[in-house]
Scaffold this active site. Structure first.
Site, PDB file in Angstrom:
ATOM      1  N   CYS A 159      64.922  19.662  74.704  1.00 59.35           N
ATOM      2  CA  CYS A 159      64.385  18.984  73.438  1.00 59.35           C
ATOM      3  C   CYS A 159      63.477  17.322  73.432  1.00 59.35           C
ATOM      4  CB  CYS A 159      64.531  18.260  72.158  1.00 59.35           C
ATOM      5  SG  CYS A 159      64.574  21.033  71.954  1.00 59.35           S
TER       6      CYS A 159
ATOM      7  N   ASN B 197      57.371  25.865  68.673  1.00 60.66           N
ATOM      8  CA  ASN B 197      58.517  25.092  69.128  1.00 60.66           C
ATOM      9  C   ASN B 197      58.455  25.166  70.988  1.00 60.66           C
ATOM     10  OD1 ASN B 197      60.412  23.219  70.662  1.00 60.66           O
ATOM     11  ND2 ASN B 197      62.368  23.689  69.770  1.00 60.66           N
TER      12      ASN B 197
ATOM     13  N   HIS C 208      59.216  15.877  67.248  1.00 63.05           N
ATOM     14  CA  HIS C 208      59.162  16.690  67.584  1.00 63.05           C
ATOM     15  C   HIS C 208      59.143  18.245  67.060  1.00 63.05           C
ATOM     16  CE1 HIS C 208      60.640  20.478  70.715  1.00 63.05           C
ATOM     17  NE2 HIS C 208      62.985  20.340  69.812  1.00 63.05           N
TER      18      HIS C 208
HETATM   19  O1  UT7 Z   1      64.558  22.094  69.370  1.00 63.25           O
HETATM   20  C1  UT7 Z   1      65.927  22.700  69.579  1.00 63.25           C
HETATM   21  C2  UT7 Z   1      67.038  22.339  68.249  1.00 63.25           C
HETATM   22  N1  UT7 Z   1      66.933  23.172  67.566  1.00 63.25           N
HETATM   23  C3  UT7 Z   1      66.660  23.596  66.481  1.00 63.25           C
HETATM   24  O2  UT7 Z   1      66.338  22.269  65.640  1.00 63.25           O
HETATM   25  C4  UT7 Z   1      66.201  24.608  65.319  1.00 63.25           C
HETATM   26  C5  UT7 Z   1      67.741  24.259  63.863  1.00 63.25           C
HETATM   27  N2  UT7 Z   1      67.864  25.107  62.894  1.00 63.25           N
HETATM   28  C6  UT7 Z   1      66.921  25.883  62.397  1.00 63.25           C
HETATM   29  O3  UT7 Z   1      65.559  25.639  62.913  1.00 63.25           O
HETATM   30  C7  UT7 Z   1      67.212  27.046  61.474  1.00 63.25           C
HETATM   31  O4  UT7 Z   1      67.821  27.239  61.977  1.00 63.25           O
HETATM   32  C8  UT7 Z   1      66.865  28.144  62.009  1.00 63.25           C
HETATM   33  C9  UT7 Z   1      65.506  28.138  61.538  1.00 63.25           C
HETATM   34  C10 UT7 Z   1      67.187  28.923  63.283  1.00 63.25           C
HETATM   35  C11 UT7 Z   1      67.617  29.087  60.881  1.00 63.25           C
HETATM   36  O5  UT7 Z   1      67.476  28.374  59.461  1.00 63.25           O
HETATM   37  P1  UT7 Z   1      68.358  28.869  58.585  1.00 63.25           P
HETATM   38  O6  UT7 Z   1      67.837  28.456  57.073  1.00 63.25           O
HETATM   39  O7  UT7 Z   1      69.420  27.820  59.228  1.00 63.25           O
HETATM   40  O8  UT7 Z   1      68.353  30.404  58.602  1.00 63.25           O
HETATM   41  P2  UT7 Z   1      69.883  30.751  58.639  1.00 63.25           P
HETATM   42  O9  UT7 Z   1      70.038  30.869  60.434  1.00 63.25           O
HETATM   43  O10 UT7 Z   1      71.077  30.141  58.058  1.00 63.25           O
HETATM   44  O11 UT7 Z   1      69.787  32.262  58.215  1.00 63.25           O
HETATM   45  C12 UT7 Z   1      69.714  32.634  57.122  1.00 63.25           C
HETATM   46  C13 UT7 Z   1      69.430  34.120  56.841  1.00 63.25           C
HETATM   47  C14 UT7 Z   1      70.839  34.945  57.715  1.00 63.25           C
HETATM   48  O12 UT7 Z   1      71.075  36.365  56.785  1.00 63.25           O
HETATM   49  P3  UT7 Z   1      72.200  36.493  56.240  1.00 63.25           P
HETATM   50  O13 UT7 Z   1      73.395  36.059  57.118  1.00 63.25           O
HETATM   51  O14 UT7 Z   1      72.234  35.186  55.096  1.00 63.25           O
HETATM   52  O15 UT7 Z   1      72.093  37.820  55.446  1.00 63.25           O
HETATM   53  C15 UT7 Z   1      69.924  35.345  59.237  1.00 63.25           C
HETATM   54  O16 UT7 Z   1      70.035  36.648  59.416  1.00 63.25           O
HETATM   55  O17 UT7 Z   1      68.725  34.893  57.911  1.00 63.25           O
HETATM   56  C16 UT7 Z   1      68.826  35.506  58.626  1.00 63.25           C
HETATM   57  N3  UT7 Z   1      67.365  35.195  59.522  1.00 63.25           N
HETATM   58  C17 UT7 Z   1      66.263  36.044  59.661  1.00 63.25           C
HETATM   59  N4  UT7 Z   1      65.883  37.152  58.885  1.00 63.25           N
HETATM   60  C18 UT7 Z   1      64.602  37.148  59.363  1.00 63.25           C
HETATM   61  C19 UT7 Z   1      67.856  35.086  60.463  1.00 63.25           C
HETATM   62  N5  UT7 Z   1      66.513  34.736  61.525  1.00 63.25           N
HETATM   63  C20 UT7 Z   1      65.657  35.423  60.998  1.00 63.25           C
HETATM   64  C21 UT7 Z   1      64.527  35.577  60.789  1.00 63.25           C
HETATM   65  N6  UT7 Z   1      63.833  36.736  60.062  1.00 63.25           N
HETATM   66  N7  UT7 Z   1      63.938  35.736  62.238  1.00 63.25           N
END
Ligand code: UT7
Length: 331
Positions: free
Chosen positions: A116, A286, A256
């Site tokens: 990135c 992204n 970004h």
């Molecule tokens: O450019 C590269 C650098 N990358 C980044 O900067 C990305 C950094 N991370 C993020 O942006 C976020 O962590 C994500 C968008 C990837 C995820 O968001 P989050 O608020 O951190 O969600 P989480 O990973 O804590 O997941 C929360 C819940 C989980 O379910 P449980 O375990 O709470 O039951 C996931 O399984 O959301 C679930 N989940 C989804 N649900 C519906 C994860 N992806 C999805 C999805 N749709 N697409």
């Protein structure tokens, strides 16, 4: 490190593929919802490049439209740097393919891989050649075909990425304009949290690497998020501080575009008003190396940047890599 500011961005353009992949489309592919994607990331849709085309196609399109905008001949370019983590192939470098495609017969070039932060690093690397007087016209391109490395059965990553490219031209600057300062970091201990493990020399392509899905993006989202928020805000704040500036002095912040929540946290920390922040993650998601030049290109087109404006760029991502650049806009 204080820079003299003797090199400026003098043109910027972008290329986004026509095809849109909306949140509604993804609802049909994996167990997700438009509501989850929008509230957790800010994304509504992303662009997807034709299967038969590679990253070099988007990079060349962005560069050609830049040349057209500048009324310049491709033969006038001295150097092409392509920031990408999705090159058409392991080698030749994407820069070589772009050089051939646009007919930049007098240019040399290379690719730069920093996920990135690729475009930011490439911008500063390219600027050195102008500052030293070695070159007069350097094209810096950020381009990624993320759809080539996304697993469209993995809801945790497939909703996040899109394809796109942006290109800038670097030329000697008028007094006072140009790249004023930058702070860059890497921390390789974070590499394991965001990577594409297969296809390199450690794990060359094999039936096993394919079966284990090692050619796709692997991301521990929560871990990366925890790192990204303080890093992006912190590096930008330090850059402003050591240049005696505050958020109020910044005409536009072009961060970004990985997650709207990461951007919002930085905007709060920098005390920027939201009308001074470039956000297009809703439309493109992204695009890795593409996000910042695409954002700059839209900002110029929309008249959001004027000569003399202080512009702040910042990124964080795989590596870990993170950094920020302060510019005084030239045109
Ligand atoms: O450019 C590269 C650098 N990358 C980044 O900067 C990305 C950094 N991370 C993020 O942006 C976020 O962590 C994500 C968008 C990837 C995820 O968001 P989050 O608020 O951190 O969600 P989480 O990973 O804590 O997941 C929360 C819940 C989980 O379910 P449980 O375990 O709470 O039951 C996931 O399984 O959301 C679930 N989940 C989804 N649900 C519906 C994860 N992806 C999805 C999805 N749709 N697409």
């Amino acid at each position: 490190m204080q820079k003299k500011g003797s090199v400026s961005i003098t043109g910027v353009s972008r290329y986004l593929p026509e095809q849109r992949l909306t949140n509604a489309d993804l609802e049909k592919m994996v167990d997700t919802s438009d509501e989850w994607i929008q509230t957790r990331t800010g994304i509504r849709e992303r662009r997807i490049l034709d299967k038969d085309l590679g990253t070099s196609y988007m990079a060349a399109q962005a560069l050609e439209s830049l040349l057209e905008q500048k009324g310049m001949n491709a033969k006038d370019i001295d150097l092409i740097i392509v920031a990408t983590i999705t090159p058409d192939m392991m080698y030749p470098a994407t820069a070589c393919l772009v050089q051939d495609s646009v007919g930049a017969q007098n240019a040399w070039g290379f690719d730069l891989s920093a996920a990135c932060c690729g475009f930011l690093y490439a911008l500063v690397v390219g600027s050195q050649f102008v500052e030293t007087g070695a070159h007069k016209r350097v094209a810096v391109i950020g381009a990624d075909k993320m759809s080539a490395v996304v697993d469209y059965t993995d809801r945790e990553t497939c909703v996040l990425f899109g394809d796109g490219a942006g290109a800038v031209l670097l030329e000697p600057a008028e007094d006072g304009a140009g790249i004023r300062d930058f702070i860059f970091h890497i921390d390789g201990s974070g590499g394991k949290h965001l990577c594409q493990p297969g296809g390199g020399s450690l794990h060359p392509a094999s039936h096993e690497t394919v079966d284990k899905k090692m050619h796709y993006i692997y991301q521990e989202g929560r871990e990366v998020f925890r790192f990204a928020v303080p890093s992006l805000a912190g590096v930008s704040a330090r850059l402003l501080e050591r240049n005696g500036l505050t958020g109020e002095d910044i005409a536009l912040f072009v961060p970004h575009q990985a997650n709207k929540r990461i951007i919002d946290a930085s905007v709060n920390r920098l005390k920027l008003s939201t009308d001074r922040v470039l956000i297009n993650i809703d439309r493109y998601a992204n695009t890795t190396s593409g996000t910042i030049p695409i954002g700059l290109s839209e900002a110029v087109e929309q008249g959001r940047i004027k000569p003399g404006d202080n512009i702040l760029l910042a990124s964080v991502g795989g590596g870990y890599t993170w950094g920020s650049i302060l510019l005084k806009w030239a045109y």
